[in-house]
Write a protein that holds these residues in place. Structure first.
Motif, PDB file in Angstrom:
ATOM      1  N   UNK A 118      25.719  -6.716   2.289  1.00  0.00           N
ATOM      2  CA  UNK A 118      24.570  -5.996   1.769  1.00  0.00           C
ATOM      3  C   UNK A 118      24.794  -4.497   2.008  1.00  0.00           C
ATOM      4  N   UNK A 119      24.521  -3.675   1.040  1.00  0.00           N
ATOM      5  CA  UNK A 119      24.650  -2.237   1.261  1.00  0.00           C
ATOM      6  C   UNK A 119      23.603  -1.774   2.263  1.00  0.00           C
ATOM      7  N   UNK A 120      23.945  -0.762   3.046  1.00  0.00           N
ATOM      8  CA  UNK A 120      23.002  -0.261   4.037  1.00  0.00           C
ATOM      9  C   UNK A 120      21.750   0.289   3.350  1.00  0.00           C
ATOM     10  N   UNK A 121      21.976   0.981   2.230  1.00  0.00           N
ATOM     11  CA  UNK A 121      20.851   1.512   1.483  1.00  0.00           C
ATOM     12  C   UNK A 121      21.139   1.369  -0.003  1.00  0.00           C
ATOM     13  N   UNK A 122      20.095   1.363  -0.803  1.00  0.00           N
ATOM     14  CA  UNK A 122      20.294   1.276  -2.240  1.00  0.00           C
ATOM     15  C   UNK A 122      18.986   1.461  -2.963  1.00  0.00           C
ATOM     16  N   UNK A 123      19.100   1.772  -4.257  1.00  0.00           N
ATOM     17  CA  UNK A 123      17.918   1.944  -5.091  1.00  0.00           C
ATOM     18  C   UNK A 123      17.913   0.838  -6.134  1.00  0.00           C
ATOM     19  N   UNK A 124      16.714   0.338  -6.437  1.00  0.00           N
ATOM     20  CA  UNK A 124      16.591  -0.769  -7.373  1.00  0.00           C
ATOM     21  C   UNK A 124      15.255  -0.629  -8.106  1.00  0.00           C
ATOM     22  N   UNK A 125      15.177  -1.048  -9.367  1.00  0.00           N
ATOM     23  CA  UNK A 125      13.893  -0.993 -10.073  1.00  0.00           C
ATOM     24  C   UNK A 125      12.849  -1.850  -9.358  1.00  0.00           C
ATOM     25  N   UNK A 126      11.641  -1.350  -9.253  1.00  0.00           N
ATOM     26  CA  UNK A 126      10.553  -2.122  -8.655  1.00  0.00           C
ATOM     27  C   UNK A 126       9.438  -2.283  -9.683  1.00  0.00           C
ATOM     28  N   UNK A 127       8.864  -3.485  -9.701  1.00  0.00           N
ATOM     29  CA  UNK A 127       7.726  -3.769 -10.574  1.00  0.00           C
ATOM     30  C   UNK A 127       6.470  -3.442  -9.786  1.00  0.00           C
ATOM     31  N   UNK A 128       5.746  -2.425 -10.187  1.00  0.00           N
ATOM     32  CA  UNK A 128       4.613  -1.960  -9.402  1.00  0.00           C
ATOM     33  C   UNK A 128       3.416  -2.903  -9.489  1.00  0.00           C
ATOM     34  N   UNK A 129       3.293  -3.664 -10.595  1.00  0.00           N
ATOM     35  CA  UNK A 129       2.234  -4.670 -10.648  1.00  0.00           C
ATOM     36  C   UNK A 129       2.628  -5.822  -9.756  1.00  0.00           C
ATOM     37  N   UNK A 130       1.790  -6.185  -8.832  1.00  0.00           N
ATOM     38  CA  UNK A 130       2.156  -7.185  -7.837  1.00  0.00           C
ATOM     39  C   UNK A 130       2.125  -8.596  -8.397  1.00  0.00           C
ATOM     40  N   UNK A 131       2.876  -9.482  -7.737  1.00  0.00           N
ATOM     41  CA  UNK A 131       2.809 -10.916  -8.024  1.00  0.00           C
ATOM     42  C   UNK A 131       2.013 -11.557  -6.912  1.00  0.00           C
ATOM     43  N   UNK A 132       1.021 -12.327  -7.274  1.00  0.00           N
ATOM     44  CA  UNK A 132       0.148 -12.932  -6.282  1.00  0.00           C
ATOM     45  C   UNK A 132       0.827 -14.108  -5.604  1.00  0.00           C
ATOM     46  N   UNK A 133       0.619 -14.218  -4.301  1.00  0.00           N
ATOM     47  CA  UNK A 133       1.117 -15.372  -3.569  1.00  0.00           C
ATOM     48  C   UNK A 133       0.007 -16.397  -3.416  1.00  0.00           C
ATOM     49  N   UNK A 134      -1.069 -16.217  -4.129  1.00  0.00           N
ATOM     50  CA  UNK A 134      -2.153 -17.200  -4.094  1.00  0.00           C
ATOM     51  C   UNK A 134      -2.481 -17.629  -5.510  1.00  0.00           C
ATOM     52  N   UNK A 135      -3.077 -16.746  -6.274  1.00  0.00           N
ATOM     53  CA  UNK A 135      -3.382 -17.025  -7.673  1.00  0.00           C
ATOM     54  C   UNK A 135      -2.730 -15.961  -8.541  1.00  0.00           C
ATOM     55  N   UNK A 136      -2.470 -16.259  -9.813  1.00  0.00           N
ATOM     56  CA  UNK A 136      -1.833 -15.266 -10.678  1.00  0.00           C
ATOM     57  C   UNK A 136      -2.648 -13.989 -10.760  1.00  0.00           C
TER      58      UNK A 136
END
Length: 243
Positions: A118-136
């Protein structure tokens, strides 16, 4: 050896599907038929089937008896039908223990050699709208806002990251934690996925197939939450959560 692990898992999965059993049904049946032996559960069976963990000989022996096949049927076709068990059974117990310990050490060394860097650091696209761990969530996947964010460690096969809201995937995934996702349209039974439901909500769940009812089971790790059963037409798998 690694190829052997995947072959064992593939044969286990093929036998289970042939008998039209879910992972949970198989675990319950084995625990009832072979009490006071191995404690089977769906998570353990899923790891075996996906080649993430190699079952001990005692577990393979039970599965072979359950399916009425030979133990060596689980192994490579290059291995003769009686060589593995026959040689092992001819050894006295102290030598059997040495063989088992040596094989276990070799497997552990191999696992360490195969660990991805695993690289020590890195940049990756993030989806700012969250995914629920309970309901959609109320937001659809298509409404997402994509930004690039830096993380200390990023799995090499991750395509993007998404924050998880809710505690139903704890203790594996905590409320508010970012998870890394490999974008793909399908996952194996028991794998954690980011799933869109009915085109208008995204959730994070373990995915299982019920072959009897032809339905999909979305399961939380937190036992306080009940399974959600949907038809295959209701969901779209966005990707698999990778660690």
């Amino acid at each position: 050896m690694e190829r052997g692990i995947y072959m064992i898992g593939a044969k286990m999965k093929a036998l289970r599907l042939e008998h039209r059993l879910t992972l949970e049904e198989l675990a319950d049946t084995l625990n009832k038929k072979y009490p006071n032996t191995v404690n089977f559960n769906k998570g353990k069976l899923s790891k075996w089937e996906n080649g993430k963990e190699e079952p001990k000989l005692s577990s393979i022996r039970i599965l072979a008896d359950f399916y009425s096949i030979k133990i060596d049927d689980f192994y490579s076709e290059n291995t003769s039908s009686s060589s593995i068990e026959a040689i092992y059974n001819q050894l006295v117990p102290p030598r059997q223990e040495k063989v088992y310990n040596f094989a276990s050490e070799q497997l552990e060394e191999q696992k360490q050699e195969n660990i991805l860097d695993f690289p020590e650091k890195g940049r990756i696209p993030t989806i700012q709208n969250s995914a629920s761990a309970a309901n959609p969530t109320e937001l659809t996947y298509g409404d997402t806002v994509v930004e690039e964010e830096e993380f200390e460690r990023i799995p090499s096969n991750a395509d993007f990251a998404v924050p998880i809201i809710g505690d139903s995937m704890e203790p594996v995934i905590r409320n508010g934690q970012f998870v890394f996702v490999k974008e793909q349209p399908d996952v194996e039974d028991g794998e954690i996925a980011i799933v869109e439901i009915d085109g208008d909500g995204v959730t994070c769940k373990e995915v299982y197939r019920d072959y009897k009812s032809q339905t999909i089971i979305l399961r939380s790790i937190n036992g306080l939450y009940e399974d959600r059963v949907v038809s295959p037409e209701q969901i779209r798998i966005i990707g698999k959560v990778v660690f």
